[in-house]
Design an enzyme around this catalytic site. Structure first.
Site, PDB file in Angstrom:
ATOM      1  N   LYS A  79       2.316 -65.713 -84.347  1.00 19.48           N
ATOM      2  CA  LYS A  79       1.541 -65.599 -83.186  1.00 19.48           C
ATOM      3  C   LYS A  79      -0.034 -65.382 -83.827  1.00 19.48           C
ATOM      4  CE  LYS A  79       0.180 -61.101 -82.835  1.00 19.48           C
ATOM      5  NZ  LYS A  79      -0.953 -60.529 -83.390  1.00 19.48           N
ATOM      6  N   ASP A 136       4.148 -56.332 -79.109  1.00 18.23           N
ATOM      7  CA  ASP A 136       4.371 -57.711 -79.005  1.00 18.23           C
ATOM      8  C   ASP A 136       5.606 -58.521 -78.674  1.00 18.23           C
ATOM      9  OD1 ASP A 136       1.525 -57.829 -79.738  1.00 18.23           O
ATOM     10  OD2 ASP A 136       1.842 -57.667 -81.931  1.00 18.23           O
TER      11      ASP A 136
END
Length: 279
Positions: A8, A134
């Protein structure tokens, strides 16, 4: 079973407050990119956890894949087996791309299938949040606004056709170091950025910000040249992803992206054209 573990980038990242548990409340816009590690997992009959990788990731007990295995094993009980894991690492390490978190999430998905646990996505996200802030993001597809410590997720679709060049010079940065030294802000209007990206509005790219960037570029000043080079060669925005050290540039068109790639591809350890993905 083979899983792709996508990385990401943080298109925008704000820190809102520090919590009593040591975490920080954040407000960030996260987007998956088509850079991935390959994770191969198979059951074994010896009851053990076996692991190999193309790079050394340190102590096994600190590895998020192992932590994910232990977490799932506690849930599985008698259905748990030994597993053999082979990780082909392509995502730079300690680079602000959540490589460890995506590995953990895909491990949990794989074990949920291999052990026939039938855990819901919501349950997997809750388990993942206990291992790393995350991790829950990687149970979704595409982009999301993440608040709380990162576990409160609001998916959204990006209609602005962002062209991205990702650069990493090999510097490893501790997230804890950057969080500790970053001041608290709460000044980025990520809600407006989301609306703009959903509407295909290029102007909001100028509002992308990362409050950690000042600390990263101050404590690792050699990274300033990466950002400067991206801007110099045509990026309309260049930003540190997460706590660094990866830096990405946003381009309007393929010509400027390709031109910058050719200029920088031999200047740094890792230079990659990447696409945002939503499936």
């Amino acid at each position: 079973m083979i899983k792709k573990c996508f990385a990401k980038i943080n298109l925008s990242l704000d820190i809102i407050s520090k919590r009593a548990d040591g975490y920080h409340n954040i407000d960030t816009l996260m987007a998956r990119i088509n850079l991935f590690d390959k994770l191969e997992i198979e059951k074994t009959t010896d009851g053990k956890f076996s692991y190999e990788s193309n790079i050394d990731l340190g102590k096994l007990e600190d590895n998020l894949i192992f932590k994910a295995y232990e977490s799932m094993k506690n849930i599985a009980g008698d259905r748990a087996t030994g597993i053999r894991v082979k990780l082909s690492k392509n995502i730079p390490v300690a680079a602000g791309l959540a490589g460890g978190s995506t590995n953990a999430a895909e491990t949990m998905k794989a074990l949920n299938e291999l052990w026939d646990l039938n855990l819901s996505t919501s349950k997997l996200m809750d388990l993942g949040a206990k291992l790393g802030a995350d991790i829950p993001f990687f149970f979704l597809k595409g982009a999301a606004r993440a608040t709380g410590i990162g576990e409160i997720l609001e998916p959204f679709a990006i209609k602005t056709p962002l062209k991205v060049l990702l650069v990493n010079d090999g510097t490893s940065i501790s997230s804890a170091h950057v969080y500790k030294k970053t001041k608290l802000f709460g000044n980025i209007d990520n809600s407006q950025i989301v609306k703009g990206l959903q509407a295909g509005d290029w102007s909001v790219v100028g509002d992308f910000e990362n409050v950690m960037e000042d600390v990263v570029l101050r404590d690792f000043p050699h990274l300033k040249s990466v950002k400067e080079n991206l801007i110099k060669h045509g990026a309309i925005k260049a930003l540190v992803s997460g706590s660094g050290a990866s830096i990405f540039g946003i381009f309007r068109d393929d010509n400027s992206l390709d031109r910058t790639y050719e200029e920088l591809k031999d200047a740094y350890n890792f230079v990659r054209k990447v696409d945002l993905i939503d499936d």
